[in-house]
Design an enzyme around this catalytic site. Structure first.
Site, PDB file in Angstrom:
ATOM      1  CG  ASN A 150      -0.332  -0.089   2.500  1.00 18.71           C
ATOM      2  OD1 ASN A 150       0.657  -0.796   2.684  1.00 18.71           O
ATOM      3  ND2 ASN A 150      -0.845   0.646   3.445  1.00 18.71           N
ATOM      4  CD  GLU A 248       4.297  -1.816  13.410  1.00 20.24           C
ATOM      5  OE1 GLU A 248       3.090  -1.565  13.596  1.00 20.24           O
ATOM      6  OE2 GLU A 248       5.188  -1.510  14.220  1.00 20.24           O
ATOM      7  CB  CYS A 282      -2.189   0.201   7.978  1.00 19.27           C
ATOM      8  SG  CYS A 282      -0.818   1.305   8.362  1.00 19.27           S
ATOM      9  CD  GLU A 461       8.227  -0.876  11.677  1.00 18.48           C
ATOM     10  OE1 GLU A 461       9.195  -1.085  10.946  1.00 18.48           O
ATOM     11  OE2 GLU A 461       7.062  -0.854  11.267  1.00 18.48           O
TER      12      GLU A 461
HETATM   13  P1  NAD Z   1       0.015  -9.457   3.110  1.00 15.20           P
HETATM   14  O1  NAD Z   1       0.081  -9.957   4.506  1.00 15.20           O
HETATM   15  O2  NAD Z   1      -0.761 -10.213   2.111  1.00 15.20           O
HETATM   16  O3  NAD Z   1       1.494  -9.334   2.494  1.00 15.20           O
HETATM   17  C1  NAD Z   1       2.501  -8.563   3.099  1.00 15.20           C
HETATM   18  C2  NAD Z   1       3.843  -9.108   2.680  1.00 15.20           C
HETATM   19  O4  NAD Z   1       3.995 -10.417   3.221  1.00 15.20           O
HETATM   20  C3  NAD Z   1       4.029  -9.257   1.169  1.00 15.20           C
HETATM   21  O5  NAD Z   1       5.358  -8.939   0.825  1.00 15.20           O
HETATM   22  C4  NAD Z   1       3.757 -10.740   0.948  1.00 15.20           C
HETATM   23  O6  NAD Z   1       4.395 -11.247  -0.199  1.00 15.20           O
HETATM   24  C5  NAD Z   1       4.360 -11.324   2.204  1.00 15.20           C
HETATM   25  N1  NAD Z   1       3.840 -12.652   2.576  1.00 15.20           N
HETATM   26  C6  NAD Z   1       2.611 -13.167   2.335  1.00 15.20           C
HETATM   27  N2  NAD Z   1       2.529 -14.423   2.829  1.00 15.20           N
HETATM   28  C7  NAD Z   1       3.726 -14.695   3.407  1.00 15.20           C
HETATM   29  C8  NAD Z   1       4.268 -15.819   4.089  1.00 15.20           C
HETATM   30  N3  NAD Z   1       3.549 -16.937   4.282  1.00 15.20           N
HETATM   31  N4  NAD Z   1       5.533 -15.757   4.539  1.00 15.20           N
HETATM   32  C9  NAD Z   1       6.267 -14.645   4.366  1.00 15.20           C
HETATM   33  N5  NAD Z   1       5.826 -13.536   3.722  1.00 15.20           N
HETATM   34  C10 NAD Z   1       4.561 -13.567   3.258  1.00 15.20           C
HETATM   35  O7  NAD Z   1      -0.482  -7.955   3.223  1.00 15.20           O
HETATM   36  P2  NAD Z   1      -0.768  -6.950   2.022  1.00 15.20           P
HETATM   37  O8  NAD Z   1      -2.047  -7.333   1.381  1.00 15.20           O
HETATM   38  O9  NAD Z   1       0.457  -6.788   1.194  1.00 15.20           O
HETATM   39  O10 NAD Z   1      -0.948  -5.598   2.833  1.00 15.20           O
HETATM   40  C11 NAD Z   1      -2.155  -5.184   3.373  1.00 15.20           C
HETATM   41  C12 NAD Z   1      -2.171  -5.394   4.868  1.00 15.20           C
HETATM   42  O11 NAD Z   1      -1.064  -4.753   5.468  1.00 15.20           O
HETATM   43  C13 NAD Z   1      -3.395  -4.782   5.512  1.00 15.20           C
HETATM   44  O12 NAD Z   1      -3.890  -5.658   6.479  1.00 15.20           O
HETATM   45  C14 NAD Z   1      -2.852  -3.527   6.154  1.00 15.20           C
HETATM   46  O13 NAD Z   1      -3.587  -3.050   7.245  1.00 15.20           O
HETATM   47  C15 NAD Z   1      -1.507  -3.985   6.579  1.00 15.20           C
HETATM   48  N6  NAD Z   1      -0.613  -2.859   6.800  1.00 15.20           N
HETATM   49  C16 NAD Z   1      -0.243  -2.581   8.082  1.00 15.20           C
HETATM   50  C17 NAD Z   1       0.580  -1.490   8.334  1.00 15.20           C
HETATM   51  C18 NAD Z   1       1.010  -1.150   9.733  1.00 15.20           C
HETATM   52  O14 NAD Z   1       1.968  -0.399   9.878  1.00 15.20           O
HETATM   53  N7  NAD Z   1       0.364  -1.655  10.762  1.00 15.20           N
HETATM   54  C19 NAD Z   1       1.027  -0.710   7.276  1.00 15.20           C
HETATM   55  C20 NAD Z   1       0.613  -1.029   5.993  1.00 15.20           C
HETATM   56  C21 NAD Z   1      -0.200  -2.122   5.768  1.00 15.20           C
END
Ligand code: NAD
Length: 485
Positions: A150, A248, A282, A461
Site C-alpha cells: 500500500n 505491524e 493501514c 517502530e
Molecule cells: P500481506 O500480509 O498479504 O502481504 C505482506 C507481505 O507479506 C508481502 O510482501 C507478501 O508477499 C508477504 N507474505 C505473504 N505471505 C507470506 C508468508 N507466508 N511468509 C512470508 N511472507 C509472506 O499484506 P498486504 O495485502 O500486502 O498488505 C495489506 C495489509 O497490510 C493490511 O492488512 C494492512 O492493514 C496492513 N498494513 C499494516 C501497516 C502497519 O503499519 N500496521 C502498514 C501497511 C499495511
C-alpha cells in the site's frame, strides 16, 4: 516492457529458476512488466551475501554508515519524479500523492535514521563505588524485511534504514504487487556504492520467497508489515527458530466525532482520512462514530463531500483517488459492500465500480463508499476492508462511543474530534489503539512509538524503538580491583 531483477551481492541477477510473474498496472489492468518469481534458492544466495557482508558493515563507524544513508536519501530525491511515477503505476495512487507523500517520507526515513544512529545513547549503572554496569547494543546479523503493497517504498525504507543504520545487513522481500520502487531503490543502492551484500532485494511471492526468508536459519530477525492472518503464519514459522519478530498489521480504525467538534476541520480531515490512497493506508479511518445530535448534519455534509471526490486516472493532477491495487482486491472490496447491502445496511453513496474514462475500462476503480449501520457485529464493522469504504454509526454518549470504538479485534489507530480537553484525554486513555490522533490525522514524528495493540501488531517502530529492535542489548558488569597503584 519492464523486467525487474533481484539485487543480490551488489549485482542485478535473474531468479535462479528463471521464473517471472506478471506485474499489472491498476490504472488500466494491463500487464506492464515482470518480476522474479524467486524461490528458496534466490533467498539462499541473498542471505549468504548479507551474512558475508555483515562483519565489515557492523565494524564501520556509525558516522560512516550514516553517510551511506544520507547518500541514498539524496539520490532518491534527485529521482523523485521517476520514483513517484513508478509507485503510481504499480500501486494506483495518484502520481501527485506519491510525489508529495510517499517518496518524500521514504527519503526522510533514511535521513532520520542516519541522524538517529549518531545520537543513540547507551546506559551505565553505578552499582557501588567499585561496580559499574554498562550496556552495549549490538546488531544481530541478517535482517529479514517483508513489506506490503500500500505504501511500498515508504514502508520498505522504514525497515531498511534503521536495520542498516544499526549495523545489520538485510534481505528485503517487497510485495509482489508493487515491486517497481524497490527495484529503483536497488539501483540507487548500487549508484551510491553501498558495499555489496549489505542490502539485498529478492522479489516474488510471500508463500515462496517470503516463507524461505522467514524459515532461513541465518536470519535471526524478521520485521513484517502486512495482514494479521499472514503474521500468524510467519509467527508459527519463526517461533521454533527463536527469531525476534516485529509485526505491524491490519486495522479497523475508528473516528469518534463528538457534537462539540470543529465541524469544518472534522469534515475536511475525515474525508481525507477515510479515502486518501483509496483507503489503502493501514491508518485510514474505516468506522465513523458520530454523536446522535450531530449525526443528521454530519451525514449530509460528509456524503456531499465524498460524492465530490474525483476518482480518476492516477496520472491526472486532479484525481483524488486512483484505482485499487489489483483485480483481486477490487473483488474483495466489492464483495464486502455487496454482502453489507444484502444484510440491509444502507449504502449512502458509492458502492460500485466506476470507469473514469473509456480507455480505463479495465482499471480497478471503485467509488468512495459510505455505509450507514448500527450493527456493531456486522462483517463490515468487524473485518478490515482496506479500501474506500467507511461505515457511519451513531453513538449516545462518551461511554457508548468508547465501547463501540473498542468493539473489534483491531487496535491500530483512532481519531478523536472534540473541543473538550477532558473528553480528548479520557478517550485517548480509554481507546485501545497504538496511535491516537486528537483533532488531526496522519501527523508524523519519527521519534514516537508506532504500532498496534490487540491483533494490530506486536512491537513498535520509530526512532529508538527501531534501533532497539534491530539490535540486542548486553550488559557488562565491571568490578574494580583492590590493588590500586
Ligand atoms: P500481506 O500480509 O498479504 O502481504 C505482506 C507481505 O507479506 C508481502 O510482501 C507478501 O508477499 C508477504 N507474505 C505473504 N505471505 C507470506 C508468508 N507466508 N511468509 C512470508 N511472507 C509472506 O499484506 P498486504 O495485502 O500486502 O498488505 C495489506 C495489509 O497490510 C493490511 O492488512 C494492512 O492493514 C496492513 N498494513 C499494516 C501497516 C502497519 O503499519 N500496521 C502498514 C501497511 C499495511
Amino acid at each position: 516492457m519492464d523486467r525487474i531483477l533481484n539485487y543480490v551481492d551488489g549485482a542485478f541477477v535473474a531468479p535462479v529458476d528463471g521464473g517471472y510473474l506478471d506485474n499489472y498496472q491498476p490504472r488500466d489492468g494491463t500487464v506492464y512488466g515482470h518480476l522474479p518469481d524467486s524461490t528458496a534458492a534466490d533467498v539462499e544466495r541473498a542471505v549468504a551475501a548479507a551474512k558475508a557482508a555483515f562483519p565489515a558493515w557492523q565494524k564501520l563507524k556509525r558516522a560512516e554508515r550514516a553517510q551511506y544513508l544520507y547518500r541514498i536519501a539524496d539520490a532518491i530525491e534527485k529521482k523523485l519524479d521517476l520514483f513517484a511515477v513508478a509507485e503510481s503505476r504499480d500501486q494506483g495512487k495518484p502520481v501527485h500523492l506519491a510525489r508529495s507523500m510517499d517518496i518524500p517520507r521514504a527519503i526522510e526515513n533514511f535521513r532520520f535514521f542516519a541522524g538517529a544512529i549518531l545520537h543513540q545513547q547507551e546506559k551505565a549503572f553505578q552499582t557501588s563505588p567499585e561496580v559499574l554496569n554498562y550496556t552495549r547494543r549490538e546488531p544481530m546479523g541478517v535482517a529479514g524485511l517483508i513489506s506490503p503493497w500500500n505504501l511500498p517504498l515508504y514502508l520498505l525504507t522504514w525497515k531498511i534504514a534503521p536495520a542498516l543504520a544499526a549495523g545489520n545487513t538485510a534481505v528485503a522481500k517487497p510485495s509482489e504487487l508493487t515491486p517497481a520502487t524497490a527495484f529503483l531503490l536497488a539501483q540507487v543502492l548500487d549508484e551510491v556504492g553501498l558495499p555489496k551484500g549489505v542490502c539485498n532485494l529478492v522479489f516474488g511471492l510471500g508463500e515462496k520467497a517470503g516463507d524461505a526468508l522467514v524459515a532461513h536459519p541465518d536470519v535471526p530477525l524478521i520485521s513484517f508489515t502486512g495482514g494479521t492472518e499472514t503474521a500468524a503464519i510467519i509467527g508459527q514459522r519463526a517461533a521454533p527458530l527463536y527469531k525476534k519478530t516485529s509485526f505491524e498489521l491490519g486495522g479497523k480504525n475508528p473516528a469518534l466525532i463528538f457534537a462539540d467538534c470543529d465541524l469544518e476541520s472534522t469534515l475536511n480531515t475525515t474525508v481525507r482520512s477515510s479515502f486518501l490512497n483509496q483507503g489503502e493506508i493501514c491508518l485510514c479511518t474505516s468506522r465513523l462514530f458520530v454523536q446522535e445530535s450531530l449525526l443528521p448534519k454530519f451525514t449530509e455534509l460528509f456524503v456531499e463531500r465524498v460524492r465530490q471526490l474525483k476518482v480518476g486516472d492516477p496520472e491526472s493532477p486532479d484525481s483524488f483517488m486512483g484505482p485499487l491495487v489489483s483485480a483481486e482486491h477490487l473483488d474483495k472490496v466489492q464483495g464486502f459492500v455487496e454482502r453489507s447491502r444484502a444484510q440491509g445496511h444502507k449504502v449512502l453513496c458509492g458502492g460500485e465500480r466506476v470507469a473514469p474514462q473509456a480507455s480505463l475500462l479495465k482499471g480497478y476503480y471503485f467509488a468512495p463508499t459510505v455505509i450507514s449501520t448500527t450493527d456493531a457485529n456486522a462483517e463490515i464493522m468487524q473485518q478490515e476492508v482496506f479500501g474506500p469504504v467507511v461505515t457511519l454509526t451513531p453513538f449516545k454518549d462518551y461511554a457508548d462511543a468508547v465501547a463501540k470504538a473498542n468493539a473489534t479485534r483491531y487496535g491500530l489507530a483512532a481519531t478523536i474530534w472534540t473541543q473538550n480537553l477532558d473528553t480528548a484525554h479520557h478517550a485517548a486513555a480509554d481507546i485501545k489503539a497504538g496511535q491516537i490522533w486528537v483533532n488531526t490525522w496522519m501527523l508524523r514524528d519519527l521519534r514516537v512509538p508506532f504500532g498496534g495493540m490487540k491483533d494490530s501488531g506486536v512491537g513498535r517502530e520509530g526512532g529508538d524503538y527501531s534501533l532497539e529492535f534491530y539490535t540486542e542489548e548486553k550488559n557488562v558488569c565491571l568490578q574494580l580491583g583492590r590493588n590500586r597503584l
